[in-house]
Design a protein around this motif. Sequence first.
Motif, PDB file in Angstrom:
ATOM      1  N   ARG A   1      26.949  33.979  49.110  1.00 24.23           N
ATOM      2  CA  ARG A   1      27.883  33.235  49.803  1.00 24.23           C
ATOM      3  C   ARG A   1      29.197  33.506  49.730  1.00 24.23           C
ATOM      4  O   ARG A   1      30.177  32.761  50.204  1.00 24.23           O
ATOM      5  CB  ARG A   1      27.712  31.865  49.316  1.00 24.23           C
ATOM      6  CG  ARG A   1      27.625  31.705  47.840  1.00 24.23           C
ATOM      7  CD  ARG A   1      27.206  30.147  47.421  1.00 24.23           C
ATOM      8  NE  ARG A   1      28.052  29.140  48.044  1.00 24.23           N
ATOM      9  CZ  ARG A   1      29.339  28.960  47.101  1.00 24.23           C
ATOM     10  NH1 ARG A   1      29.569  29.150  46.155  1.00 24.23           N
ATOM     11  NH2 ARG A   1      29.829  27.927  47.630  1.00 24.23           N
ATOM     12  N   TRP A   2      29.468  34.681  48.981  1.00 24.96           N
ATOM     13  CA  TRP A   2      31.092  34.953  48.883  1.00 24.96           C
ATOM     14  C   TRP A   2      31.341  36.088  49.604  1.00 24.96           C
ATOM     15  O   TRP A   2      30.358  37.195  50.005  1.00 24.96           O
ATOM     16  CB  TRP A   2      31.243  35.465  47.366  1.00 24.96           C
ATOM     17  CG  TRP A   2      30.971  34.545  46.501  1.00 24.96           C
ATOM     18  CD1 TRP A   2      29.888  33.743  45.679  1.00 24.96           C
ATOM     19  CD2 TRP A   2      32.058  33.612  45.697  1.00 24.96           C
ATOM     20  NE1 TRP A   2      30.262  32.775  45.071  1.00 24.96           N
ATOM     21  CE2 TRP A   2      31.708  32.460  44.730  1.00 24.96           C
ATOM     22  CE3 TRP A   2      33.602  33.731  46.092  1.00 24.96           C
ATOM     23  CZ2 TRP A   2      32.378  31.720  44.453  1.00 24.96           C
ATOM     24  CZ3 TRP A   2      34.249  32.805  45.388  1.00 24.96           C
ATOM     25  CH2 TRP A   2      34.025  31.798  44.607  1.00 24.96           C
TER      26      TRP A   2
ATOM     27  N   LEU B   1      37.824  42.452  39.660  1.00 28.45           N
ATOM     28  CA  LEU B   1      37.006  41.280  40.107  1.00 28.45           C
ATOM     29  C   LEU B   1      35.464  41.302  39.636  1.00 28.45           C
ATOM     30  O   LEU B   1      34.909  42.320  40.489  1.00 28.45           O
ATOM     31  CB  LEU B   1      37.434  40.958  41.737  1.00 28.45           C
ATOM     32  CG  LEU B   1      36.700  39.583  42.153  1.00 28.45           C
ATOM     33  CD1 LEU B   1      37.137  38.382  41.495  1.00 28.45           C
ATOM     34  CD2 LEU B   1      36.626  39.414  43.658  1.00 28.45           C
TER      35      LEU B   1
ATOM     36  N   LEU C   1      30.315  35.315  42.085  1.00 28.54           N
ATOM     37  CA  LEU C   1      31.754  35.744  41.417  1.00 28.54           C
ATOM     38  C   LEU C   1      31.807  35.281  39.941  1.00 28.54           C
ATOM     39  O   LEU C   1      31.876  34.277  39.612  1.00 28.54           O
ATOM     40  CB  LEU C   1      32.793  34.881  42.303  1.00 28.54           C
ATOM     41  CG  LEU C   1      34.364  34.956  41.525  1.00 28.54           C
ATOM     42  CD1 LEU C   1      34.757  36.342  41.775  1.00 28.54           C
ATOM     43  CD2 LEU C   1      35.473  33.950  42.290  1.00 28.54           C
TER      44      LEU C   1
ATOM     45  N   ALA D   1      41.622  39.208  50.030  1.00 27.72           N
ATOM     46  CA  ALA D   1      41.339  37.911  49.736  1.00 27.72           C
ATOM     47  C   ALA D   1      40.016  37.649  49.520  1.00 27.72           C
ATOM     48  O   ALA D   1      39.074  38.590  49.735  1.00 27.72           O
ATOM     49  CB  ALA D   1      41.708  36.799  50.939  1.00 27.72           C
ATOM     50  N   ILE D   2      39.626  36.569  48.860  1.00 29.63           N
ATOM     51  CA  ILE D   2      37.854  36.227  48.767  1.00 29.63           C
ATOM     52  C   ILE D   2      37.800  34.879  49.395  1.00 29.63           C
ATOM     53  O   ILE D   2      38.870  34.045  49.707  1.00 29.63           O
ATOM     54  CB  ILE D   2      37.690  36.087  47.220  1.00 29.63           C
ATOM     55  CG1 ILE D   2      38.225  35.224  46.320  1.00 29.63           C
ATOM     56  CG2 ILE D   2      37.728  37.604  46.864  1.00 29.63           C
ATOM     57  CD1 ILE D   2      37.605  34.932  44.956  1.00 29.63           C
ATOM     58  N   ASP D   3      36.530  34.634  49.984  1.00 25.76           N
ATOM     59  CA  ASP D   3      36.308  33.313  50.314  1.00 25.76           C
ATOM     60  C   ASP D   3      34.853  32.892  49.836  1.00 25.76           C
ATOM     61  O   ASP D   3      34.164  33.887  49.612  1.00 25.76           O
ATOM     62  CB  ASP D   3      36.623  33.123  51.755  1.00 25.76           C
ATOM     63  CG  ASP D   3      36.544  31.827  52.338  1.00 25.76           C
ATOM     64  OD1 ASP D   3      36.415  30.634  51.420  1.00 25.76           O
ATOM     65  OD2 ASP D   3      36.428  31.429  53.551  1.00 25.76           O
ATOM     66  N   ALA D   4      34.569  31.632  49.853  1.00 22.76           N
ATOM     67  CA  ALA D   4      33.148  31.199  49.354  1.00 22.76           C
ATOM     68  C   ALA D   4      32.564  30.384  50.693  1.00 22.76           C
ATOM     69  O   ALA D   4      33.429  29.514  51.232  1.00 22.76           O
ATOM     70  CB  ALA D   4      33.109  30.476  48.168  1.00 22.76           C
TER      71      ALA D   4
ATOM     72  N   ILE E   1      37.498  37.387  36.814  1.00 22.40           N
ATOM     73  CA  ILE E   1      38.745  38.319  36.973  1.00 22.40           C
ATOM     74  C   ILE E   1      38.857  38.856  35.458  1.00 22.40           C
ATOM     75  O   ILE E   1      39.201  37.757  34.479  1.00 22.40           O
ATOM     76  CB  ILE E   1      40.161  37.947  37.527  1.00 22.40           C
ATOM     77  CG1 ILE E   1      39.900  37.734  39.183  1.00 22.40           C
ATOM     78  CG2 ILE E   1      41.252  39.034  37.408  1.00 22.40           C
ATOM     79  CD1 ILE E   1      41.151  37.244  39.882  1.00 22.40           C
TER      80      ILE E   1
ATOM     81  N   ASP F   1      38.215  46.348  42.360  1.00 22.00           N
ATOM     82  CA  ASP F   1      39.614  46.576  41.809  1.00 22.00           C
ATOM     83  C   ASP F   1      40.408  45.411  42.900  1.00 22.00           C
ATOM     84  O   ASP F   1      40.260  45.523  44.172  1.00 22.00           O
ATOM     85  CB  ASP F   1      40.231  47.864  41.986  1.00 22.00           C
ATOM     86  CG  ASP F   1      41.487  48.226  41.436  1.00 22.00           C
ATOM     87  OD1 ASP F   1      42.377  47.119  41.489  1.00 22.00           O
ATOM     88  OD2 ASP F   1      41.856  49.085  41.079  1.00 22.00           O
ATOM     89  N   VAL F   2      41.035  44.534  42.120  1.00 24.26           N
ATOM     90  CA  VAL F   2      41.816  43.638  42.898  1.00 24.26           C
ATOM     91  C   VAL F   2      42.845  44.075  43.887  1.00 24.26           C
ATOM     92  O   VAL F   2      43.034  43.514  44.848  1.00 24.26           O
ATOM     93  CB  VAL F   2      42.298  42.485  41.812  1.00 24.26           C
ATOM     94  CG1 VAL F   2      43.253  41.583  42.661  1.00 24.26           C
ATOM     95  CG2 VAL F   2      41.201  41.954  40.903  1.00 24.26           C
TER      96      VAL F   2
END
Lengths: 170, 483
Positions: free
Chosen positions: A102-103, A38, A120, A56-59, A123, A50-51
């Motif tokens: 903000r991520w 990522l 971000l 999880a991710i969020d913004a 990927i 590394d994924v």
Amino acid sequence: MNSDDDGAQATLADLREGFERAFREPPPPPAPARRRLLAIRAGGAPFAFDVGELAAIDAGTRLCRLPRSAASVRVAGFRGRLIAVHSLAAMLESAGPPEGGRWIAICLADPSLALEFDELEGIHDVPLDRINPVSGDAEGLVEAVLADSRHVRGIVSIRHVLARIRRSAR
Amino acid sequence: MKHWTFGGKLAVALTSTTLLVGVMSVMATYALGTVVKSKGAVIDIHGERLLEAKNLDLIAEGRVAEVRGYLVTGAPSFKAGVAENLTQFEAKLREIEAAGISAEHAKEMRDANQAHAASIQVVFGKYEKDKTDASIGTYFLEEVVPAFRALREATGRYSVAVRQQRDEANEASTKQANFWASMVQLVTVVVILLSIALGYLLVSNLNHQIGAAVQHVQSAATQLQAAATQQSGACVEQAQQVTEVTTTAEELLTASRQIGERAREVAELGARAEAATASGSETVKDGETSIETVKQQVDQVVEQMLELGRKSRDIGGVLDIVNELSEQTNILAVNATIEARGAGEAGTRFSVVADEIRKLADRVATSTREIRSMIDSIRSEVNTTVMTTETGSKAVDQAAARFAEVTAAFSEISEIVVNAAEAGRTIDLSTNQQTTACEQVTQAMTEVAQASREAETSAQQTMSTAGELVSISNELMRLVRRD
């Protein structure tokens, strides 16, 4: 109808074709050894996770600072749980000052911890031969580097980051 | 004294000299009077005294004759004559005393006279007693004659004294006369020296002033000569210029006639221009109406452009929503990829779908950015168009204002054309008058040329006179200054 309209129609057709092809084609054969990363930016510098180490991710998550806590550590609510968010730029000595990212990326190993980053970038599936481990620094947060055509991107080890957080908590 | 006039200085000098001569004359007169008086006193007083002394002598001599007559004749008249003689002698003696005779001489003469009278009385007594008495002769010779001699000696000494006094007075008078003569000579010398000094000062001063004046006259005469020369040259040049002016006036006369003809043509053209101006005014009014229509259309374009700008902003708002959706889709796709990774082999196909969704979200984001760029470009173009259109609207407004000004200008031009036509007629009349005036000017220039020639002659005469004046002033300068 002018050239701009032609371009938009072509883009739309390309999108439709790509989307339909994804369902039309058979599943891809097993890929050669690759690592899914990522790509992010923290403190103005390029990094990658590394994924496989992420949950999880969020913004746009709202972050709150706790009284008498360090400025680089805040708390947030994610999927009904309270998590601690650490600033990745503050932890990485090679990065610049945090830009108010903000991520957030939630760690798979400890979902109560998350790392904050600025941007971000996407990927990428990277062949292993393009990844060069960083030797001689077992305690470092960057475990390897990825050299692409534009710059060198450090691959952050979530495992090492969690270890440092735990050590500092003790 | 510097500002005194020539006559004043001469008057002062002559008056001063006259006063000095007057003083000298008064002094000489006084001296002469004093000398004359002194000499007169010598002559009068001492001559009188000498004469009186002589009279006393004569009286005494007469007494002797009376005594001898009495003694010879015995006539009483001689005796009475003797008595009268004595009285006369005494009276004369008192008179001399009163005049200032010295007491010594008076006493001596009185005593001698009394002694002589006493001897006469004695002789008369003897004679009256005895006319034949021989002692009478003796007594007469021994007493009377000596007494008479003593009286004569007394009167003689008196005469000598008077002469001596006369000589002394004469000598004193001569000294006084000499003193006054010396004084007069001294005063005369002083007066002469003062007159010479005064004359020298006067002549020196006058020479200085007259010399300066003559120098001024000489300078003025030289300047006058130069001015006359210049004036003569100017007169010649003026005559040439007058000739040129006359030629120019004749050309002006011809030009005036041509101007008159052109002015009549201008008046005719003015009438035509007036009609053309009226037609032009109508055309301008039509143009003004067209401009107003254009202005309204431009306003509509501006309004439509502003509406387009507002719509562009609305599209931008929709794009924000699309972008947000794209980002959320991307997040979901990434999370799906992460979940598929966590699912292992079972999540492979799900991972493919998630990748495609993520790619789609990426492309949507890219397209959204392109659309935003296009909308920004459209908004920029709209703004530019609005500004350009507003500029055009302002230009239309200015054009409308210009059309109004053109209309007013046409109206003004119409008035000006009318005025020009009127002016043309006026110019025609004026050029007629100017033609007459030019003829008069030509005549006047001829007279001026004549006057210039006369002035030239006069200037030459002035130049000659100035030359003579220079010669005279040089002569005067030579007279007043020898150097």
